[in-house]
Design a protein around this motif. Structure first.
Motif, PDB file in Angstrom:
ATOM      1  N   ARG A  54       1.009  -0.922   0.208  1.00 23.37           N
ATOM      2  CA  ARG A  54      -0.062  -0.033   0.116  1.00 23.37           C
ATOM      3  C   ARG A  54       0.965   1.371   0.004  1.00 23.37           C
ATOM      4  N   GLN A  55       2.379   1.559   0.549  1.00 27.91           N
ATOM      5  CA  GLN A  55       2.837   2.452   0.760  1.00 27.91           C
ATOM      6  C   GLN A  55       3.572   2.494  -1.074  1.00 27.91           C
ATOM      7  N   GLU A  56       4.058   1.341  -1.116  1.00 35.15           N
ATOM      8  CA  GLU A  56       4.748   1.531  -2.805  1.00 35.15           C
ATOM      9  C   GLU A  56       3.329   2.072  -3.367  1.00 35.15           C
ATOM     10  N   GLN A  57       1.795   1.316  -3.686  1.00 34.68           N
ATOM     11  CA  GLN A  57       1.348   1.942  -4.303  1.00 34.68           C
ATOM     12  C   GLN A  57       0.181   3.801  -3.998  1.00 34.68           C
ATOM     13  N   GLY A  58       0.811   4.200  -3.319  1.00 35.01           N
ATOM     14  CA  GLY A  58       0.123   5.542  -2.048  1.00 35.01           C
ATOM     15  C   GLY A  58      -0.858   5.007  -1.936  1.00 35.01           C
ATOM     16  N   ILE A  59      -1.461   3.962  -1.459  1.00 34.05           N
ATOM     17  CA  ILE A  59      -2.408   3.736  -0.716  1.00 34.05           C
ATOM     18  C   ILE A  59      -2.433   3.927   0.772  1.00 34.05           C
ATOM     19  N   THR A  60      -2.037   4.784   1.073  1.00 33.88           N
ATOM     20  CA  THR A  60      -1.924   5.223   2.438  1.00 33.88           C
ATOM     21  C   THR A  60      -2.570   6.360   3.287  1.00 33.88           C
ATOM     22  N   THR A  61      -3.204   7.293   1.734  1.00 31.59           N
ATOM     23  CA  THR A  61      -3.460   8.949   2.450  1.00 31.59           C
ATOM     24  C   THR A  61      -4.712   8.259   3.873  1.00 31.59           C
ATOM     25  N   LYS A  62      -5.286   9.129   4.755  1.00 28.37           N
ATOM     26  CA  LYS A  62      -5.400   9.428   5.796  1.00 28.37           C
ATOM     27  C   LYS A  62      -6.397  10.382   5.783  1.00 28.37           C
ATOM     28  N   GLU A  63      -7.538  10.764   5.001  1.00 26.46           N
ATOM     29  CA  GLU A  63      -8.325  12.012   4.917  1.00 26.46           C
ATOM     30  C   GLU A  63      -9.485  12.068   6.218  1.00 26.46           C
ATOM     31  N   SER A  64      -9.983  11.079   6.788  1.00 24.95           N
ATOM     32  CA  SER A  64     -10.483  10.911   8.767  1.00 24.95           C
ATOM     33  C   SER A  64      -9.852   9.433   8.946  1.00 24.95           C
ATOM     34  N   HIS A 111      -3.053  13.695  15.816  1.00 25.45           N
ATOM     35  CA  HIS A 111      -2.576  13.773  14.298  1.00 25.45           C
ATOM     36  C   HIS A 111      -2.967  12.164  14.043  1.00 25.45           C
ATOM     37  N   PHE A 112      -2.983  12.321  12.737  1.00 24.49           N
ATOM     38  CA  PHE A 112      -3.113  10.737  12.194  1.00 24.49           C
ATOM     39  C   PHE A 112      -2.160  10.477  11.788  1.00 24.49           C
ATOM     40  N   PRO A 113      -2.254   9.112  12.041  1.00 20.73           N
ATOM     41  CA  PRO A 113      -0.635   8.415  11.694  1.00 20.73           C
ATOM     42  C   PRO A 113      -0.801   7.820  10.875  1.00 20.73           C
ATOM     43  N   GLU A 114       0.340   7.899  10.520  1.00 20.41           N
ATOM     44  CA  GLU A 114       1.149   6.815   9.637  1.00 20.41           C
ATOM     45  C   GLU A 114       0.777   6.117   9.701  1.00 20.41           C
ATOM     46  N   VAL A 115       0.168   5.266   8.831  1.00 18.33           N
ATOM     47  CA  VAL A 115      -0.289   2.984   8.798  1.00 18.33           C
ATOM     48  C   VAL A 115       0.463   2.246   8.316  1.00 18.33           C
ATOM     49  N   GLY A 116       1.357   1.299   8.965  1.00 15.89           N
ATOM     50  CA  GLY A 116       2.067   0.991   8.239  1.00 15.89           C
ATOM     51  C   GLY A 116       3.814   1.255   7.829  1.00 15.89           C
ATOM     52  N   GLU A 119      -9.708   1.273   7.919  1.00 20.67           N
ATOM     53  CA  GLU A 119     -10.202   0.555   7.343  1.00 20.67           C
ATOM     54  C   GLU A 119      -8.210   0.179   7.138  1.00 20.67           C
ATOM     55  N   LEU A 120      -7.096   0.951   7.723  1.00 19.79           N
ATOM     56  CA  LEU A 120      -6.219   0.804   6.888  1.00 19.79           C
ATOM     57  C   LEU A 120      -4.985   0.172   8.120  1.00 19.79           C
ATOM     58  N   ALA A 121      -5.574   0.197   9.100  1.00 16.25           N
ATOM     59  CA  ALA A 121      -4.813  -0.311  10.151  1.00 16.25           C
ATOM     60  C   ALA A 121      -5.362  -1.804  10.895  1.00 16.25           C
ATOM     61  N   ASP A 122      -3.733  -2.356  11.469  1.00 16.51           N
ATOM     62  CA  ASP A 122      -4.741  -3.400  11.973  1.00 16.51           C
ATOM     63  C   ASP A 122      -5.430  -3.632  12.704  1.00 16.51           C
ATOM     64  N   PRO A 123      -6.828  -4.723  12.990  1.00 16.20           N
ATOM     65  CA  PRO A 123      -7.712  -4.764  13.926  1.00 16.20           C
ATOM     66  C   PRO A 123      -6.975  -4.763  15.217  1.00 16.20           C
ATOM     67  N   GLY A 124      -6.194  -5.615  15.577  1.00 20.25           N
ATOM     68  CA  GLY A 124      -5.689  -5.658  16.599  1.00 20.25           C
ATOM     69  C   GLY A 124      -5.268  -4.027  17.178  1.00 20.25           C
TER      70      GLY A 124
END
Length: 380
Positions: A280-290, A315-320, A296-301
């Protein structure tokens, strides 16, 4: 270890008998079941000191477990528990103030550890009439202190009383084990046995057709898995594995798949979760708008931690997030990260240690939850 076995004679025998050849392909990774996994399904009596709470969750020999006191003789609770499980001993899923109190008081009762998912527990008691030990089964309740300590499904935000009692009544062990599956290498045998059931004989081809139709892309997060096809699953929308109508099938990455409702049969390893995050990082699918997108992006744990962070409006965290050393090699992977502040949350202890060597302050899920008042100021 790779096995090289010649099945040609067996295949010839199948043809001779006129039997139908069936190819099987399961979406979920099959995790070997070892003898201890079967023992845990039955329940193992252990000393309290042998139970590990390093992540905050209860574990035994690397397996996620729950623990309870089998003996219900104290207070004559045995017969009451048989009739109404809520009157019996509570079972524990995580470290909590109840267990901490027992430590302080020097009470090291022998517990039974298990990873059964049906919620039925073997209990024992003393029959005063016959002066004998008797046994039975009861549907015990989960400890509310445990639920609050890990903020499972936002439990800590519920007002005390009827809302929490209703949550306990609806608590599903299968859902619970599924939520934290990436924290542990092995899954409960009760869940593993569900993986092979329900699929039709032609599922392998149907699944392949759906993936090809959507060009091996996840229909939910948009991840392209053409070069990582094993991470792409096909999801039955209505949950019925035999219903292969095209409008009931969706192409989903394993992470999005596990987050679908009623998918407590899923098992996604920590390595798979990190690989999905990397892609997701490589493909730019990590934008956090909310915060919704963070969930939705983070590990359920991590959802219990995220809920508290959202309430504190950080502030919103980076995921992964992947951390690199001076040679550009990835040396640590964090579930949640705030790069400008060099603060993160990790599942794996080795990742936390490697990040600390780079000057980061990294919390485990357990410490992020119990030290939230220390963590939040670092993120503002």
């Amino acid at each position: 270890m790779k096995l090289d076995v010649d099945f040609s004679l067996l295949e010839q025998a199948v043809v001779t008998m006129g039997a139908e050849t069936v190819e099987i392909q399961l979406d979920d990774e099959i995790i070997p079941i070892e003898p201890i996994d079967k023992q845990l399904d039955e329940g193992i009596e252990v000393n309290f000191e042998d139970i590990d709470f390093v992540t905050g969750l209860a574990s035994y020999q690397g397996r996620q477990v729950l623990l309870y006191i089998k003996d219900h003789s104290y207070g004559n609770k045995f017969h009451s528990a048989l009739q109404e499980g809520a009157k019996g001993n509570k079972f524990h899923i995580a470290d909590c103030k109840t267990l901490e109190k027992m430590r302080r008081n020097g009470r090291f009762d022998r517990y039974v550890v298990t990873n059964k998912v049906d919620g039925i527990f073997k209990i024992s008691g003393h029959d005063k009439r016959t002066n004998e030990q008797i046994e039975g089964e009861a549907n015990l309740n989960v400890c509310q202190d445990c639920l609050e300590n890990i903020n499972y499904k936002k439990f800590a935000s519920l007002s005390k009383g009827s809302a929490r009692r209703e949550f306990v009544d609806q608590f599903s062990l299968a859902d619970f084990f599924d939520t934290y599956s990436s924290f542990f290498k092995f899954m409960p045998s009760g869940l593993a046995e569900k993986l092979t059931s329900g699929y039709t004989k032609d599922w392998d081809q149907i699944s392949r057709n759906i993936r090809e139709k959507y060009n091996y892309q996840c229909q939910q997060c948009g991840l392209d898995l053409n070069f990582n096809k094993s991470l792409l699953h096909v999801h039955h929308v209505n949950g019925v594995k035999s219903d292969n109508r095209e409008d009931n099938l969706r192409s989903l990455c394993c992470d999005c798949h596990r987050k679908q409702p009623n998918h407590n049969h899923m098992f996604v390893s920590h390595e798979q979760t990190q690989q999905i995050n990397h892609l997701r990082q490589e493909q730019g699918i990590t934008t956090k708008e909310s915060w919704k997108s963070v969930y939705e992006l983070a590990d359920p744990g991590m959802h219990g931690v995220i809920d508290l962070l959202e309430r504190y409006q950080v502030h919103f965290p980076e995921v992964g997030e992947e951390l690199q050393d001076e040679r550009g090699r990835v040396v640590a992977k964090l579930e949640l990260a705030w790069p400008l502040r060099k603060v993160g949350v990790a599942v794996d202890k080795a990742d936390a240690v490697a990040a600390a060597k780079l000057g980061w302050k990294v919390y485990s899920m357990r410490h992020a939850l119990i030290q939230i008042d220390e963590l939040v100021p670092r993120l503002r």
